[in-house]
Enzyme design. Structure first.
Site, PDB file in Angstrom:
ATOM      1  N   LYS A   1       4.965  -2.905 -18.860  1.00 47.96           N
ATOM      2  CA  LYS A   1       4.078  -1.887 -19.450  1.00 47.96           C
ATOM      3  C   LYS A   1       4.806  -0.642 -19.932  1.00 47.96           C
ATOM      4  O   LYS A   1       4.216   0.195 -20.611  1.00 47.96           O
ATOM      5  CB  LYS A   1       2.986  -1.507 -18.463  1.00 47.96           C
TER       6      LYS A   1
ATOM      7  N   LEU B   1       7.591  -6.371  -8.351  1.00 48.04           N
ATOM      8  CA  LEU B   1       7.256  -5.849  -9.693  1.00 48.04           C
ATOM      9  C   LEU B   1       8.257  -4.781 -10.124  1.00 48.04           C
ATOM     10  O   LEU B   1       8.071  -4.131 -11.148  1.00 48.04           O
ATOM     11  CB  LEU B   1       5.832  -5.267  -9.692  1.00 48.04           C
TER      12      LEU B   1
ATOM     13  N   TYR C   1       3.798   5.886   4.551  1.00 51.76           N
ATOM     14  CA  TYR C   1       3.106   5.969   3.267  1.00 51.76           C
ATOM     15  C   TYR C   1       2.092   7.122   3.298  1.00 51.76           C
ATOM     16  O   TYR C   1       0.999   7.019   3.854  1.00 51.76           O
ATOM     17  CB  TYR C   1       2.439   4.631   2.909  1.00 51.76           C
TER      18      TYR C   1
ATOM     19  N   THR D   1       0.804  -1.229   0.000  1.00 47.40           N
ATOM     20  CA  THR D   1       0.000   0.000   0.000  1.00 47.40           C
ATOM     21  C   THR D   1       0.836   1.277   0.000  1.00 47.40           C
ATOM     22  O   THR D   1       0.339   2.332   0.371  1.00 47.40           O
ATOM     23  CB  THR D   1      -0.961   0.015   1.213  1.00 47.40           C
ATOM     24  N   TRP D   2       2.075   1.180  -0.410  1.00 47.38           N
ATOM     25  CA  TRP D   2       2.887   2.409  -0.469  1.00 47.38           C
ATOM     26  C   TRP D   2       2.234   3.447  -1.394  1.00 47.38           C
ATOM     27  O   TRP D   2       2.282   4.643  -1.151  1.00 47.38           O
ATOM     28  CB  TRP D   2       4.305   2.078  -0.945  1.00 47.38           C
TER      29      TRP D   2
ATOM     30  N   TYR E   1       9.367  -7.397  -1.004  1.00 45.98           N
ATOM     31  CA  TYR E   1       8.748  -6.209  -1.628  1.00 45.98           C
ATOM     32  C   TYR E   1       9.487  -5.850  -2.916  1.00 45.98           C
ATOM     33  O   TYR E   1      10.604  -6.311  -3.158  1.00 45.98           O
ATOM     34  CB  TYR E   1       8.685  -5.035  -0.653  1.00 45.98           C
ATOM     35  N   GLY E   2       8.815  -5.016  -3.733  1.00 47.46           N
ATOM     36  CA  GLY E   2       9.441  -4.591  -4.993  1.00 47.46           C
ATOM     37  C   GLY E   2       9.502  -5.690  -6.034  1.00 47.46           C
ATOM     38  O   GLY E   2      10.273  -5.596  -6.990  1.00 47.46           O
TER      39      GLY E   2
ATOM     40  N   ARG F   1      -2.837   0.023  -6.891  1.00 47.65           N
ATOM     41  CA  ARG F   1      -3.544   1.301  -6.703  1.00 47.65           C
ATOM     42  C   ARG F   1      -5.040   1.180  -6.967  1.00 47.65           C
ATOM     43  O   ARG F   1      -5.769   2.157  -6.811  1.00 47.65           O
ATOM     44  CB  ARG F   1      -2.933   2.389  -7.579  1.00 47.65           C
TER      45      ARG F   1
HETATM   46  N1  LIG Z   1       9.717  -2.385   4.002  1.00 45.76           N
HETATM   47  C1  LIG Z   1      10.079  -1.501   3.105  1.00 45.76           C
HETATM   48  O1  LIG Z   1      11.049  -0.744   3.272  1.00 45.76           O
HETATM   49  C2  LIG Z   1       9.314  -1.413   1.814  1.00 45.76           C
HETATM   50  C3  LIG Z   1       9.858  -0.749   0.711  1.00 45.76           C
HETATM   51  C4  LIG Z   1       9.125  -0.729  -0.462  1.00 45.76           C
HETATM   52  C5  LIG Z   1       7.880  -1.346  -0.522  1.00 45.76           C
HETATM   53  N2  LIG Z   1       7.352  -1.940   0.581  1.00 45.76           N
HETATM   54  C6  LIG Z   1       6.026  -2.594   0.582  1.00 45.76           C
HETATM   55  O2  LIG Z   1       5.993  -3.487  -0.520  1.00 45.76           O
HETATM   56  C7  LIG Z   1       4.886  -3.156  -1.359  1.00 45.76           C
HETATM   57  C8  LIG Z   1       5.177  -3.540  -2.805  1.00 45.76           C
HETATM   58  O3  LIG Z   1       6.233  -2.743  -3.310  1.00 45.76           O
HETATM   59  P1  LIG Z   1       5.971  -1.432  -4.184  1.00 45.76           P
HETATM   60  O4  LIG Z   1       4.526  -1.095  -4.172  1.00 45.76           O
HETATM   61  O5  LIG Z   1       6.918  -0.415  -3.701  1.00 45.76           O
HETATM   62  O6  LIG Z   1       6.451  -1.874  -5.624  1.00 45.76           O
HETATM   63  P2  LIG Z   1       5.925  -3.001  -6.626  1.00 45.76           P
HETATM   64  O7  LIG Z   1       4.967  -3.908  -6.000  1.00 45.76           O
HETATM   65  O8  LIG Z   1       7.134  -3.565  -7.265  1.00 45.76           O
HETATM   66  O9  LIG Z   1       5.193  -2.083  -7.726  1.00 45.76           O
HETATM   67  C9  LIG Z   1       3.951  -1.524  -7.430  1.00 45.76           C
HETATM   68  C10 LIG Z   1       3.461  -0.636  -8.565  1.00 45.76           C
HETATM   69  O10 LIG Z   1       3.414  -1.356  -9.797  1.00 45.76           O
HETATM   70  C11 LIG Z   1       2.271  -0.946 -10.540  1.00 45.76           C
HETATM   71  N3  LIG Z   1       1.431  -2.147 -10.741  1.00 45.76           N
HETATM   72  C12 LIG Z   1       0.987  -2.986  -9.769  1.00 45.76           C
HETATM   73  N4  LIG Z   1       0.255  -3.991 -10.293  1.00 45.76           N
HETATM   74  C13 LIG Z   1       0.235  -3.780 -11.613  1.00 45.76           C
HETATM   75  C14 LIG Z   1      -0.362  -4.477 -12.683  1.00 45.76           C
HETATM   76  N5  LIG Z   1      -1.069  -5.581 -12.479  1.00 45.76           N
HETATM   77  N6  LIG Z   1      -0.183  -3.995 -13.942  1.00 45.76           N
HETATM   78  C15 LIG Z   1       0.549  -2.887 -14.151  1.00 45.76           C
HETATM   79  N7  LIG Z   1       1.136  -2.158 -13.173  1.00 45.76           N
HETATM   80  C16 LIG Z   1       0.981  -2.611 -11.907  1.00 45.76           C
HETATM   81  C17 LIG Z   1       1.559   0.109  -9.699  1.00 45.76           C
HETATM   82  O11 LIG Z   1       2.030   1.415 -10.021  1.00 45.76           O
HETATM   83  P3  LIG Z   1       1.463   2.295 -11.234  1.00 45.76           P
HETATM   84  O12 LIG Z   1       0.022   1.988 -11.368  1.00 45.76           O
HETATM   85  O13 LIG Z   1       1.783   3.677 -10.839  1.00 45.76           O
HETATM   86  O14 LIG Z   1       2.284   1.831 -12.428  1.00 45.76           O
HETATM   87  C18 LIG Z   1       2.056  -0.176  -8.304  1.00 45.76           C
HETATM   88  O15 LIG Z   1       2.033   0.917  -7.446  1.00 45.76           O
HETATM   89  C19 LIG Z   1       4.693  -1.664  -1.100  1.00 45.76           C
HETATM   90  O16 LIG Z   1       3.442  -1.223  -1.585  1.00 45.76           O
HETATM   91  C20 LIG Z   1       4.864  -1.619   0.385  1.00 45.76           C
HETATM   92  O17 LIG Z   1       3.705  -2.085   1.028  1.00 45.76           O
HETATM   93  C21 LIG Z   1       8.066  -2.012   1.740  1.00 45.76           C
END
Ligand SMILES: NC(=O)c1ccc[n+]([C@@H]2O[C@H](COP(=O)([O-])OP(=O)(O)OC[C@H]3O[C@@H](n4cnc5c(N)ncnc54)[C@H](OP(=O)(O)O)[C@@H]3O)[C@@H](O)[C@H]2O)c1
Length: 296
Positions: free
Chosen positions: A212, A204, A57, A20-21, A201-202, A276
């Protein structure tokens, strides 16, 4: 959905968790509040019970939106939140001192309007506070029944070992993806060995591994895809594009290939997918419908 036991307990958590970042939009070029609340609802209705968040966040807004979304169905969600990144005069500082940890836990509970946090984590290390003191504060919170399980995030092996010596650390949350495999050397084997669940995390790559991006847009200065995930320019972009090409060979949606690649690694408990809106939740939840052959 598929489930795993949460770190040696009988409790079931989903193998894909909701990240949910993006909620509140601060570091993601904006976000629609109603779509974020609906994303949580969609996750819960698909059985994706693991919800990851943090006060960082959008300065508490993500937690408030989650509070709205889980109202009346708290028992369906496994809520993981964090502490240790504190805002002060527009700046962020690391603070895992016992007083700050205790205050932050109360604030998170209030924002999400619930009685207990299922998993409470140190968000990032705080070099100014001995981790032993932080863990003692976590143990007090657990004794007070404000949190149920203790976790850490972004700790290296030495710090993780120190934390484990004081408290039962159930999970380690770290970056792990086809683009970032650093944990494979030490942390992942250690966690596997000790039964500490890895929350990845990360996966994607901030969106780039969904394939995309034909052209990468200019992200703002504080956009996560500029300041945190640095695969969007230069040599790293070329590497990401090469990996995306290789992923296409599977003939499956690339978001699902990226999530499954992490999900299937031994020692990984839950893979987070930042979403999102409900559509992204559905697309990412679909990753559990197939397994990848061990090819990449
Ligand atoms: N502990 C920590 O320090 C830390 C650090 C980072 C993250 N996190 C956690 O890990 C979670 C996941 O990482 P993240 O959100 O940073 O990065 P991620 O999951 O690698 O990427 C998320 C982004 O990818 C896009 N997306 C997601 N699903 C999609 C789909 N089906 N098709 C196309 N685009 C898609 C969306 O952005 P758009 O729509 O803008 O393209 C979304 O915000 C975070 O939300 C957070 O809860 C923790």
């Amino acid at each position: 959905m598929k489930y795993v036991n949460f770190s040696g307990t009988q409790e079931k958590v989903s193998v894909i968790g909701l990240g949910t970042w993006v909620f509140g939009g601060e570091n993601w070029g904006g976000a629609d509040d109603e779509a974020c609340v609906a994303a949580v609802g969609e996750a819960l209705s698909l059985g994706m019970n693991f919800i990851d968040t943090a006060p960082f966040y959008t300065d508490g807004k993500a937690e408030r939106l989650i509070g709205r979304a889980i109202k009346g169905r708290r028992e369906k969600a496994f809520i993981a939140t964090k502490c240790g990144l504190v805002r002060e005069n527009g700046r962020i500082r690391h603070d895992l001192s016992p007083a700050s940890v205790a205050r932050e836990a109360d604030e998170s509970l209030r924002r999400m309007d619930c009685d207990v946090i299922d998993l409470y984590m140190c968000h990032w290390p705080d070099p100014a506070t001995p981790v032993e003191k932080t863990m003692e504060a976590f143990l007090r919170l657990r004794a007070e029944r404000k949190i149920r399980h203790i976790g850490v995030s972004n700790f290296d092996l030495a710090l993780l070992k120190k934390a484990c010596a004081v408290a039962p650390v159930a999970t380690l949350e770290v970056q792990y993806s086809l683009l970032e495999r650093g944990i494979e050397a030490e942390l992942l084997p250690f966690c596997r060995d000790k039964g500490i669940g890895v929350i990845a995390y990360g996966a994607l790559g901030g969106g780039i591994l969904t394939g995309k991006y034909v052209k990468v847009p200019p992200f703002g200065k504080w956009d996560a895809r500029r300041m945190f995930y640095d695969h969007f320019e230069g040599e790293k972009l070329k590497k990401a594009q090469k990996i995306v090409k290789e992923m296409q060979a599977f003939g499956r949606p690339l978001n699902q290939v990226a999530l499954n690649w992490v999900r299937q690694k031994a020692g990984v408990m839950t893979v987070l997918a930042g979403c999102r809106n409900p559509q992204q939740v559905r697309e990412n939840a679909g990753a559990v419908d197939f397994d990848l052959p061990d090819r990449i």
